[in-house]
Design an enzyme around this catalytic site. Structure first.
Site, PDB file in Angstrom:
ATOM      1  N   CYS A   1       1.510   0.326   4.412  1.00  0.00           N
ATOM      2  CA  CYS A   1       2.063  -0.631   3.443  1.00  0.00           C
ATOM      3  C   CYS A   1       1.564  -0.294   2.044  1.00  0.00           C
ATOM      4  O   CYS A   1       2.306  -0.365   1.059  1.00  0.00           O
ATOM      5  CB  CYS A   1       1.642  -2.056   3.792  1.00  0.00           C
TER       6      CYS A   1
ATOM      7  N   ARG B   1      10.273  -9.247   7.043  1.00  0.00           N
ATOM      8  CA  ARG B   1      10.149  -8.116   6.125  1.00  0.00           C
ATOM      9  C   ARG B   1       9.206  -7.079   6.704  1.00  0.00           C
ATOM     10  O   ARG B   1       9.432  -5.877   6.559  1.00  0.00           O
ATOM     11  CB  ARG B   1       9.641  -8.593   4.761  1.00  0.00           C
TER      12      ARG B   1
ATOM     13  N   HIS C   1       3.268  -0.095  -1.804  1.00  0.00           N
ATOM     14  CA  HIS C   1       3.115  -1.290  -2.626  1.00  0.00           C
ATOM     15  C   HIS C   1       1.796  -1.365  -3.393  1.00  0.00           C
ATOM     16  O   HIS C   1       1.578  -2.329  -4.128  1.00  0.00           O
ATOM     17  CB  HIS C   1       3.300  -2.530  -1.757  1.00  0.00           C
TER      18      HIS C   1
ATOM     19  N   CYS D   1      10.102  -3.127   7.343  1.00  0.00           N
ATOM     20  CA  CYS D   1       9.311  -2.014   6.811  1.00  0.00           C
ATOM     21  C   CYS D   1       8.867  -1.077   7.932  1.00  0.00           C
ATOM     22  O   CYS D   1       8.891   0.150   7.784  1.00  0.00           O
ATOM     23  CB  CYS D   1       8.099  -2.543   6.054  1.00  0.00           C
TER      24      CYS D   1
END
Length: 287
Positions: A201, A244, A205, A248
């Protein structure tokens, strides 16, 4: 294999940051300094990356990095399609249970401002509790069957419940050894590489927040939890934070976990804590 195409943004509300390698972002998730210091380190990292961006601008996600996208956002939220889901959730919230009570009876202050503290760690059960888990326990307490996690009915209810905290800052607590353990597991999950693309992740991000992935700007970790449940044009529907996560995982070639799994709940706990101080705005709107 899919790959990033990184290009400089032509214009920005706040200015796109330089190289992600300027700060050792990887160490943010691989040093155990405790939740409070972790929060400070993440906020400082993003402040250095985007010095012109205020904390509240992070609630805009990728829209904060492009004037054109921000204009589109302003137009979209005037008639947010997610408001239909919000209305459905309000109707469900107000509907009386067989015993005459409503969902409001399960929460302090009738639910106003409560979701700002979710997810939270329950010391009695030793686990992270999400809004959907608490809404289902409210149903069971009032002699109703629980709703399926991720169902349209649950998402609508979750959206309205969370909207009762709109305008309030995210305020997640991490207190006690059990809570710290769940937080650290969530952080480790956030930085764990997975799937065929071997991405975490944080790869997107944190390291490449504000950069382009094809035609889309990658949103930063900071502020992501504040607008969920959110309407996404790509989905054509309102969906939740954990939905979400599943999306992903699929995109990087990993097997998604079940909604409300321990890993997803701990992940949401960590991510929401990092957004402490950012005001909630639900339902959000994203491309």
């Amino acid at each position: 294999m899919k790959k990033f195409i990184m290009v400089a943004a032509a214009l920005s509300l706040v200015g796109i940051a330089g190289s992600a390698e300027a700060i050792d972002w990887w160490n943010l998730g691989n040093t155990k300094v405790g939740p409070e210091q972790t929060l400070k380190d993440f906020h400082q990292y993003f402040k250095e990356q985007f010095p012109k961006m205020s904390l509240q601008q992070y609630a805009l996600g990728s829209y904060a990095f492009s004037p054109e996208m921000y204009q589109q956002y302003q137009q979209a939220i005037q008639f947010n399609p997610g408001d239909l889901t919000l209305s459905q959730g309000k109707a469900a919230w107000d509907q009386k249970f067989p015993d005459g009570k409503t969902y409001a009876s399960c929460f302090p202050h009738g639910g106003k401002g409560v979701a700002a503290g979710y997810p939270y760690f329950d010391n009695r059960t030793g686990q992270v509790v999400t809004t959907q888990m608490r809404l289902n326990s409210c149903r069971v307490e009032n002699h109703l069957q629980p709703l399926k996690y991720g169902s349209a009915a649950m998402i609508a209810l979750d959206t309205y419940f969370t909207s009762l905290s709109n305008g309030m800052p995210v305020d997640i607590k991490v207190q006690g050894p059990g809570a710290v353990k769940a937080f650290e597991e969530g952080k480790a999950n956030y930085f764990m590489k997975r799937g065929q693309l071997n991405f975490s992740c944080a790869t997107c991000h944190v390291a490449y927040a504000g950069k382009y992935l094809r035609a889309q700007i990658i949103s930063p970790l900071l502020g992501q939890s504040a607008h969920f449940p959110t309407y996404r044009a790509a989905w054509g529907a309102v969906n939740t934070f954990e939905k979400r996560f599943q999306g992903c995982d699929k995109k990087v070639g990993a097997i998604p976990q079940k909604l409300e799994s321990v890993n997803y709940r701990n992940l949401a706990y960590f991510m929401s804590y990092i957004s402490n101080g950012i005001k909630i705005n639900v339902p959000g709107y994203r491309p």
